[in-house]
Design an enzyme around this catalytic site. Structure first.
Site, PDB file in Angstrom:
ATOM      1  CE1 TYR A  51       2.065   3.234   7.247  1.00  0.00           C
ATOM      2  CE2 TYR A  51       3.201   3.852   9.355  1.00  0.00           C
ATOM      3  CZ  TYR A  51       2.730   4.493   8.291  1.00  0.00           C
ATOM      4  OH  TYR A  51       2.529   5.882   7.779  1.00  0.00           O
ATOM      5  CB  THR A  93       3.970   7.011  -2.109  1.00  0.00           C
ATOM      6  OG1 THR A  93       2.650   6.670  -2.041  1.00  0.00           O
ATOM      7  CG2 THR A  93       4.771   6.683  -0.913  1.00  0.00           C
ATOM      8  CD  GLU A 128      -5.119   3.942   8.297  1.00  0.00           C
ATOM      9  OE1 GLU A 128      -4.545   3.176   7.415  1.00  0.00           O
ATOM     10  OE2 GLU A 128      -5.226   5.105   7.966  1.00  0.00           O
TER      11      GLU A 128
HETATM   12  O1  CDP Z   1       1.509   6.583   2.337  1.00  0.00           O
HETATM   13  P1  CDP Z   1       1.058   5.894   1.035  1.00  0.00           P
HETATM   14  O2  CDP Z   1      -0.211   5.409   1.163  1.00  0.00           O
HETATM   15  O3  CDP Z   1       0.956   7.089   0.108  1.00  0.00           O
HETATM   16  O4  CDP Z   1       2.006   4.960   0.532  1.00  0.00           O
HETATM   17  P2  CDP Z   1       2.180   3.295   1.097  1.00  0.00           P
HETATM   18  O5  CDP Z   1       2.264   2.534  -0.204  1.00  0.00           O
HETATM   19  O6  CDP Z   1       0.952   2.896   1.893  1.00  0.00           O
HETATM   20  O7  CDP Z   1       3.570   3.198   2.012  1.00  0.00           O
HETATM   21  C1  CDP Z   1       3.355   3.713   3.228  1.00  0.00           C
HETATM   22  C2  CDP Z   1       4.690   4.377   3.537  1.00  0.00           C
HETATM   23  O8  CDP Z   1       5.574   3.532   3.407  1.00  0.00           O
HETATM   24  C3  CDP Z   1       4.746   5.621   2.643  1.00  0.00           C
HETATM   25  O9  CDP Z   1       3.989   6.624   2.998  1.00  0.00           O
HETATM   26  C4  CDP Z   1       6.248   5.699   3.019  1.00  0.00           C
HETATM   27  O10 CDP Z   1       6.515   6.337   4.377  1.00  0.00           O
HETATM   28  C5  CDP Z   1       6.713   4.224   3.311  1.00  0.00           C
HETATM   29  N1  CDP Z   1       7.418   3.746   2.062  1.00  0.00           N
HETATM   30  C6  CDP Z   1       8.691   3.704   1.804  1.00  0.00           C
HETATM   31  O11 CDP Z   1       9.459   3.974   2.924  1.00  0.00           O
HETATM   32  N2  CDP Z   1       9.452   3.146   0.633  1.00  0.00           N
HETATM   33  C7  CDP Z   1       8.498   2.717  -0.234  1.00  0.00           C
HETATM   34  N3  CDP Z   1       9.146   2.449  -1.722  1.00  0.00           N
HETATM   35  C8  CDP Z   1       6.902   3.027  -0.284  1.00  0.00           C
HETATM   36  C9  CDP Z   1       6.621   3.296   0.798  1.00  0.00           C
END
Ligand code: CDP
Ligand code: MG
Length: 134
Positions: A51, A93, A128
């Site tokens: 990440y 998300t 990934e």
């Molecule tokens: O997983 P996705 O691509 O939908 O979202 P991202 O924006 O790439 O963020 C990666 C991961 O970070 C998310 O799937 C959540 O587990 C976490 N996250 C979080 O804890 N709080 C946020 N406001 C946004 C993301």
């Protein structure tokens, strides 16, 4: 051109809650073929590296802690237009915004603990997938 592969993880929350089978069923019923699959656990260093793109975000520390706290299932999936199709299947998300029929609508509990990962581009799907299967 769209590739036919994407990468996913079933995250620690969903593994803890017994949803490996349910999520894999949704994935295969949606027409994805499982190319590679393993149960494993991220170290803190692994989660930080995976990440790294989010390292400046306020939720990074929590995300790293969450993603390394228990086992995950990593998988490479195949389907036409896999990256885009899989992002549709997992949903938004934040599960509050996820539409009916998506994995996150059914299994995610919060924006952080949202059950599954899905690659956001062909390039990242390759990076990934290689992170876990080499
Ligand atoms: O997983 P996705 O691509 O939908 O979202 P991202 O924006 O790439 O963020 C990666 C991961 O970070 C998310 O799937 C959540 O587990 C976490 N996250 C979080 O804890 N709080 C946020 N406001 C946004 C993301
Ligand atoms: Mg993302």
């Amino acid at each position: 051109m769209a590739t036919n592969r994407t990468f996913t993880m079933i995250k620690p929350d969903a593994v803890e809650n017994g949803h490996i089978g349910g999520i894999l069923s949704m994935i295969t019923e949606a027409g994805f073929r499982i190319v590679s699959l393993k149960l494993t656990q991220l170290t803190t260093a692994d989660a930080k590296a995976f990440y790294a793109v989010h390292s400046e975000r306020p939720f990074y520390g929590e995300l790293v802690e969450f993603m390394s706290r228990g086992p995950i299932v990593a998988a490479i999936l195949e389907k036409d237009n896999a990256v885009e199709e899989f992002r549709k299947l997992i949903g938004a998300t934040n599960p509050a915004d996820a539409v009916e029929g998506t994995i996150r609508k059914k299994y995610a509990t919060s924006v952080g603990e949202n059950a599954v990962h899905g690659s956001d581009s062909d390039e990242n799907a390759k990076i990934e997938g290689d992170f876990f299967f080499n």
